[in-house]
Design a protein around this motif. Structure first.
Motif, short mmCIF file in Angstrom:
data_model
loop_
_atom_site.label_atom_id
_atom_site.label_comp_id
_atom_site.label_asym_id
_atom_site.label_seq_id
_atom_site.Cartn_x
_atom_site.Cartn_y
_atom_site.Cartn_z
N GLU A 116 76.67 41.67 66.11
CA GLU A 116 78.09 42.02 66.15
C GLU A 116 78.68 41.91 64.75
O GLU A 116 78.57 40.88 64.09
CB GLU A 116 78.84 41.06 67.09
CG GLU A 116 80.32 41.40 67.21
CD GLU A 116 81.08 40.37 68.03
OE1 GLU A 116 81.26 40.61 69.24
OE2 GLU A 116 81.47 39.33 67.47
N THR A 137 76.38 48.79 65.51
CA THR A 137 76.20 49.16 66.91
C THR A 137 77.12 48.34 67.81
O THR A 137 77.42 48.75 68.93
CB THR A 137 74.74 48.93 67.34
OG1 THR A 137 74.36 47.58 67.05
CG2 THR A 137 73.81 49.88 66.59
N ARG A 138 77.58 47.20 67.32
CA ARG A 138 78.54 46.35 68.04
C ARG A 138 79.55 45.84 67.02
O ARG A 138 79.18 45.53 65.89
CB ARG A 138 77.86 45.14 68.69
CG ARG A 138 76.84 45.46 69.77
CD ARG A 138 76.07 44.20 70.15
NE ARG A 138 76.96 43.09 70.46
CZ ARG A 138 76.68 41.80 70.24
NH1 ARG A 138 75.54 41.47 69.64
NH2 ARG A 138 77.53 40.86 70.57
N ARG A 218 86.92 44.53 74.46
CA ARG A 218 85.53 44.94 74.29
C ARG A 218 85.37 46.45 74.52
O ARG A 218 84.58 47.10 73.84
CB ARG A 218 84.65 44.16 75.25
CG ARG A 218 84.43 42.70 74.81
CD ARG A 218 83.72 41.89 75.87
NE ARG A 218 83.41 40.54 75.37
CZ ARG A 218 83.15 39.51 76.16
NH1 ARG A 218 83.18 39.66 77.49
NH2 ARG A 218 82.88 38.32 75.64
N GLN A 219 86.10 47.00 75.46
CA GLN A 219 86.05 48.45 75.66
C GLN A 219 86.57 49.19 74.43
O GLN A 219 86.01 50.23 74.04
CB GLN A 219 86.88 48.84 76.89
CG GLN A 219 86.28 48.39 78.21
CD GLN A 219 87.13 48.85 79.40
OE1 GLN A 219 87.62 49.97 79.42
NE2 GLN A 219 87.30 47.98 80.38
N ASP A 222 83.91 48.93 71.66
CA ASP A 222 82.78 49.82 71.94
C ASP A 222 83.14 51.27 71.62
O ASP A 222 82.31 52.03 71.11
CB ASP A 222 82.36 49.70 73.40
CG ASP A 222 81.65 48.38 73.71
OD1 ASP A 222 81.26 47.69 72.76
OD2 ASP A 222 81.53 48.04 74.91
N ALA A 225 82.95 51.72 67.85
CA ALA A 225 81.57 51.70 67.35
C ALA A 225 80.82 52.98 67.71
O ALA A 225 79.95 53.43 66.96
CB ALA A 225 80.84 50.48 67.90
N SER A 226 81.14 53.57 68.86
CA SER A 226 80.40 54.75 69.32
C SER A 226 81.05 56.08 68.92
O SER A 226 80.48 57.14 69.18
CB SER A 226 80.25 54.71 70.84
OG SER A 226 81.52 54.74 71.48
N ARG A 409 90.22 54.80 77.91
CA ARG A 409 89.22 53.86 78.37
C ARG A 409 89.52 53.43 79.81
O ARG A 409 90.65 53.57 80.29
CB ARG A 409 89.18 52.63 77.47
CG ARG A 409 88.11 52.71 76.40
CD ARG A 409 88.39 53.74 75.36
NE ARG A 409 89.48 53.35 74.46
CZ ARG A 409 90.01 54.16 73.57
NH1 ARG A 409 89.61 55.43 73.48
NH2 ARG A 409 90.98 53.73 72.76
#
Length: 429
Positions: A116, A137-138, A218-219, A222, A225-226, A409
């Protein structure tokens, strides 16, 4: 570890001067502590492959999240490349890396894959980190976490002070980081920027969990990151400051020619475009349509400090725009892919305007109850799109599907759907 860092380890989440309202926490009154030196001192700048390999091994062997920051030379250099990268991880300490001397940090990025990354305002640094091969990635974004938790001030300095009780010296944030060698006070500042970032992350995680928002955060992390790299902006010259004064298509063509000429020169010289020619000067020339060098030199921004050769290249750009045929001139305004500007809704579609008004009021009220900015609850663009073209049959299922289709989200869909259903129903959608 210094006494100050011992204090940080013992302190619970502070709430003085900037905590989320109504958080039920304690009200700490002790004065914030100036953070003056990194706990292991200022590390040497990594500027060769051997030192970089050692750092990669050390950070790969470290434990827990890694704090990451980057310094750019905005306002001084062309583009947004990184001129210093700072990292800190338990077991590895702090590293300061010169990405000019070590332009490929993909090995470091791979060593930290799956770890992370903790960044503050991640979307500002991710593009320049991606350029040098560092892609998380995190991640955990401490600025976004602060917004979701309801902190009114979310700059790094304010967050470190209000949450952890330390004062960061922020005097070097706008310096020219392309300077070599970097002065020691700047390096101290850079190292301190990642000194407490993981501590801040841990405290904010607890606060988000206490408020029931940790999964929401966290959503969001993510999604950042994506997200793919942003598409290049279409017609960037249209964003010239003062463009609203330019009404005629011929004048717009002058802005375009001058902007593109300036951009080529700035890129070749590796300087900020504003140092080549100001936006104000571009707009002035577009409005005046100067006929010759003498007329151009009389305009603000083209005066005594501009040499004849420079004047000639700017006048040539003006002349190119004046020579274009009508078919070659830019169209007024950019092609609209979504709804029109909200100010035009009342004339174009009064029912849509009523839906938008009800939706905005509902979203604002919900954001206030959840103690976060409305734009973090749901983007204004998403609300506009749903209100402009609502589902044919308004229900929780159709509105939720529309929100998801616009990129909301899952937590946003869950929270906002009832509000939008009520707004669309009340406005007769």
């Amino acid at each position: 570890m210094t006494d100050a860092h011992d204090t940080a380890a013992d302190r619970s989440l502070r709430t003085t001067g900037g905590a989320p309202p109504d958080d039920g926490g304690s009200s700490a009154t002790e004065a914030p502590i100036p953070l003056l030196e990194p706990r292991e001192g200022i590390p040497p700048v990594i500027a060769d492959e051997a030192a970089l390999a050692e750092a990669v091994a050390a950070f790969a062997a470290g434990s827990g999240p890694v704090a990451v920051d980057a310094e750019r030379a905005s306002g001084y250099r062309y583009g947004q490349r990184a001129y210093l990268v700072q990292l800190r991880r338990e077991g590895a300490g702090t590293a300061l890396i010169d990405p000019v001397a070590c332009p490929d940090l993909s090995g470091l990025g791979e060593a930290l894959s799956g770890v992370e990354w903790v960044l503050h305002a991640a979307t500002q640094d991710l593009p320049c980190l991606r350029e040098i091969g560092m892609v998380p990635t995190r991640l955990f974004d401490t600025e976004l976490a602060g917004r979701l938790a309801g902190f009114p001030r979310v700059g790094l300095g304010a967050m470190v002070e209000n949450v952890l009780g330390f004062v960061l010296e922020k005097g070097h944030s706008a310096v020219d980081w392309s300077t070599r060698p970097l002065p020691e006070p700047w390096l101290r500042y850079a190292a301190l920027d990642v000194e407490l970032l993981v501590d801040l992350r841990d405290a904010l995680e607890k606060e988000l969990d206490r408020q029931g928002k940790l999964d929401w955060a966290r959503q969001e992390f993510d999604a950042i990151a994506s997200a793919p790299p942003p598409e290049p902006r279409k017609d960037p010259w249209r964003r010239t400051s003062g463009m609203h004064k330019v009404r005629r298509r011929r004048q717009m063509a002058v802005v375009r020619e001058l902007w593109q000429t300036r951009d080529r020169i700035a890129q070749r010289r590796d300087v900020s475009p504003g140092k080549v020619l100001s936006d104000a000067a571009i707009v002035e020339a577009a409005l005046a349509l100067p006929a010759n060098l003498h007329a151009l030199a009389a305009l603000n921004g083209f005066g005594q400090r501009v040499g004849r050769r420079q004047l000639e290249q700017w006048q040539a750009a003006v002349d190119r725009a004046k020579a274009l045929s009508e078919a070659q001139l830019p169209q007024p305004g950019q092609p609209v892919t979504g709804p029109p500007p909200p100010r035009a809704w009342a004339d174009k579609d009064p029912a849509a305007a009523a839906r938008l008004s009800a939706a905005r009021a509902g979203v604002s009220a919900l954001a206030e109850r959840l103690n976060m900015p409305p734009e973090n609850l749901i983007t204004p663009d998403t609300v506009r799109r749903v209100c402009w073209e609502p589902p044919k049959a308004v229900s929780a299922e159709t509105v939720a599907s529309a929100l998801t289709g616009h990129g909301a989200r899952a937590w946003q869909v869950e929270q906002v759907t009832p509000v939008l259903v009520a707004a669309l129903a009340s406005a007769g959608a």
